[in-house]
Design a protein around this motif. Structure first.
Motif, short mmCIF file in Angstrom:
data_model
loop_
_atom_site.label_atom_id
_atom_site.label_comp_id
_atom_site.label_asym_id
_atom_site.label_seq_id
_atom_site.Cartn_x
_atom_site.Cartn_y
_atom_site.Cartn_z
N VAL A 164 48.25 17.68 16.93
CA VAL A 164 47.56 17.52 18.22
C VAL A 164 46.09 17.90 18.08
O VAL A 164 45.20 17.21 18.58
CB VAL A 164 48.24 18.40 19.30
CG1 VAL A 164 47.42 18.44 20.58
CG2 VAL A 164 49.66 17.93 19.57
N ASP A 199 50.04 8.88 19.01
CA ASP A 199 50.40 9.78 20.11
C ASP A 199 51.05 11.02 19.53
O ASP A 199 51.98 10.91 18.73
CB ASP A 199 51.39 9.11 21.07
CG ASP A 199 50.76 7.94 21.78
OD1 ASP A 199 49.73 8.14 22.45
OD2 ASP A 199 51.29 6.83 21.64
N ALA A 200 50.57 12.20 19.96
CA ALA A 200 51.14 13.44 19.42
C ALA A 200 51.35 14.44 20.54
O ALA A 200 50.54 14.53 21.48
CB ALA A 200 50.20 14.04 18.38
N GLU A 201 52.47 15.17 20.44
CA GLU A 201 52.68 16.28 21.37
C GLU A 201 53.27 17.45 20.58
O GLU A 201 53.88 17.26 19.52
CB GLU A 201 53.61 15.89 22.52
CG GLU A 201 54.95 15.39 22.05
CD GLU A 201 55.89 15.07 23.22
OE1 GLU A 201 57.11 15.09 23.00
OE2 GLU A 201 55.39 14.80 24.33
N HIS A 202 53.06 18.65 21.11
CA HIS A 202 53.60 19.82 20.42
C HIS A 202 55.12 19.78 20.42
O HIS A 202 55.73 19.35 21.40
CB HIS A 202 53.12 21.11 21.11
CG HIS A 202 51.68 21.41 20.86
ND1 HIS A 202 50.81 21.87 21.83
CD2 HIS A 202 50.93 21.31 19.72
CE1 HIS A 202 49.61 22.04 21.30
NE2 HIS A 202 49.65 21.71 20.04
N LYS A 213 50.59 25.72 15.47
CA LYS A 213 51.15 24.65 16.29
C LYS A 213 51.50 23.43 15.45
O LYS A 213 50.68 22.99 14.63
CB LYS A 213 50.14 24.23 17.37
CG LYS A 213 49.94 25.29 18.44
CD LYS A 213 51.14 25.33 19.37
CE LYS A 213 51.21 26.64 20.12
NZ LYS A 213 52.49 26.95 20.69
N ALA A 215 53.32 19.35 15.49
CA ALA A 215 53.41 18.22 16.43
C ALA A 215 54.47 17.22 16.03
O ALA A 215 54.84 17.09 14.86
CB ALA A 215 52.06 17.52 16.49
N HIS A 216 54.91 16.49 17.04
CA HIS A 216 55.71 15.28 16.86
C HIS A 216 54.73 14.13 17.09
O HIS A 216 54.14 14.02 18.16
CB HIS A 216 56.84 15.27 17.91
CG HIS A 216 57.69 14.04 17.86
ND1 HIS A 216 58.59 13.74 18.83
CD2 HIS A 216 57.78 13.02 16.96
CE1 HIS A 216 59.21 12.61 18.54
NE2 HIS A 216 58.73 12.16 17.41
#
Ligand SMILES: Cc1cc2nc3c(=O)[nH]c(=O)nc-3n(C[C@H](O)[C@H](O)[C@H](O)COP(=O)(O)OP(=O)(O)OC[C@H]3O[C@@H](n4cnc5c(N)ncnc54)[C@H](O)[C@@H]3O)c2cc1C
Length: 384
Positions: A164, A199-202, A213, A215-216
């Protein structure tokens, strides 16, 4: 108690080790517990590390870094991890995607992508693991297909440090389908995180390393210019294997720092606590436990520094890197286990350093290749 003495550290790495220790004492140790509790990315400590010249400085001097070599980065790792593993990982991951580019990138790629990381204006990451596998490097499915003068990426990555936060990540993707050459089917790419289709989110909260942290990442027709291919098409696995030899020695340093923290904490506790009318440290069984921890720690440290010389000299690098990573991370886990025992009931108080170390040691045994995979490498790559 001085566990991370510099007697074993080569002369050229001592100054930066002392700088790292001072930095850890001022910026990491006083903030470790709070960051652990909050589980937030330690931006202000990262910036302080940049100001101190200790972040992303493994980048070669010609691209603006300080050109730290493997032994210098290992020396920093021991000190930072002794202070706090989550903050340490964040500090050391700022250039995680950069080393492969420094070794195999084109001149234009290095100018465009390495220089800003060395100047601490950008962060990077390395995206290899996927939701369905992290161990089987020839079983990954994120694919890159050539379309005109672009590569188009589709697939998912999981566990990606800085996925992220980073400005760009080095991505491992499938570019071929030859069943007889499974390891020749992969390539590496520089992927800016503001590219369309990235697109990335934790990922969900972790039990350890909470100030780092991961990410996916999803790639949905993510288009990047053809010149973002790193090195030769199909050489991704081999570049990654070479990179992991360095990385695994550094992870050996992660284990040593964590083991040192556990030993210090256990030692202090038993000298400060009484039972049956004497110091807990006076019981021979307790002394033997502490002796065993020290014995294993010193063995792991000697092995890791030996591995650092071997890997730096490209002398059976894969074998030595796997030995160092496995031994040091498992010694850390065992020292934390024993440290918990010696703390009695207080071991489970969530804000205790020993409890934090106990949760953190579960992680380096997994990343950069789970230790079972390391054992496969040790067996297969041992010098004849
Ligand atoms: C905190 C954290 C940070 C990470 N950061 C990154 C990052 O920045 N970038 C990145 O790409 N990845 C990252 N990873 C991912 C990490 O590298 C993988 O988790 C690891 O490689 C293991 O993959 P897996 O979790 O998919 O386990 P799996 O591959 O599913 O394996 C599970 C278990 O099965 C066993 N096993 C599997 N294969 C074999 C075999 N051949 N022989 C014997 N036993 C086997 C092992 O016990 C293994 O632990 C991170 C992970 C963590 C926890």
């Amino acid at each position: 108690m001085e566990l991370l003495d510099d007697g074993i550290v080569p002369e050229h790495a001592r100054e930066v080790k002392h700088d790292a220790r001072e930095f850890a004492a001022e910026h990491i140790i006083p903030n470790a517990e709070e960051h652990y509790r909050r589980g937030e990315y330690p931006w202000e400590i990262l910036e302080a590390g940049m100001d101190a010249g200790l972040v992303a400085q493994d980048i070669p001097e010609e691209y603006g870094g300080r050109g730290f070599d493997l032994q210098q980065v290992l020396a920093i790792a021991e000190e930072f991890y002794r202070a706090d593993a989550g903050i340490a990982l964040t500090l050391q991951l700022a250039s995680f995607g950069a080393e492969i580019l420094a070794d195999h990138g084109s001149e234009a790629q290095k100018e465009e992508y390495l220089r800003p990381v060395a100047a601490n204006e950008q962060l990077t990451g390395l995206a290899v693991s996927e939701p369905e596998t992290g161990s089987d490097l020839a079983g990954m499915t994120t694919a890159a297909e050539k379309d005109g003068d672009e590569w188009v990426l589709n697939g998912e990555k999981y566990w990606i440090g800085n996925g992220v936060e980073a400005d760009w990540v080095t991505v491992y993707a499938k570019t071929g389908d030859d069943p007889d050459n499974r390891y020749g089917n992969y390539s590496l790419f520089v992927v800016p995180t503001d590219a369309d289709g990235y697109d990335a989110e934790h990922i969900p909260e972790k039990m350890g390393f909470r100030a780092s942290k991961q990410a996916h990442i999803e790639f949905n027709d993510c288009r990047i210019p053809e010149e973002n291919l790193i090195g030769a098409e199909g050489a991704g696995f081999f570049m990654l294997a070479e990179f992991f030899n360095h990385g695994r020695v550094i992870v050996g340093g992660h284990g040593l720092g964590l083991a040192a923290a556990a030993i210090e904490e256990a030692n202090d506790f038993v000298h400060d606590r009484e039972a049956f009318g004497r110091d807990v440290a006076d019981f021979q069984a307790v002394q033997h436990t502490l002796a065993e921890m020290r014995l294993e720690f010193e063995a792991a440290r000697a092995l890791t520094w030996r591995a650092a010389s071997k890997v730096a000299a490209s002398d059976d690098a894969g074998f030595w890197a796997a030995l160092a990573k496995t031994k040091s991370t498992e010694v850390a886990a065992e020292c934390a286990e024993q440290g918990m025992k010696l703390h009695g009931g207080r071991s489970v108080l969530a804000d205790r350093r020993i409890a934090r170390v106990y949760r953190d040691v579960r992680i380096p045994v997994i990343y950069e290749g789970a230790n079972d995979i390391q054992r496969n490498l040790i067996y297969r790559q041992q010098p004849k």
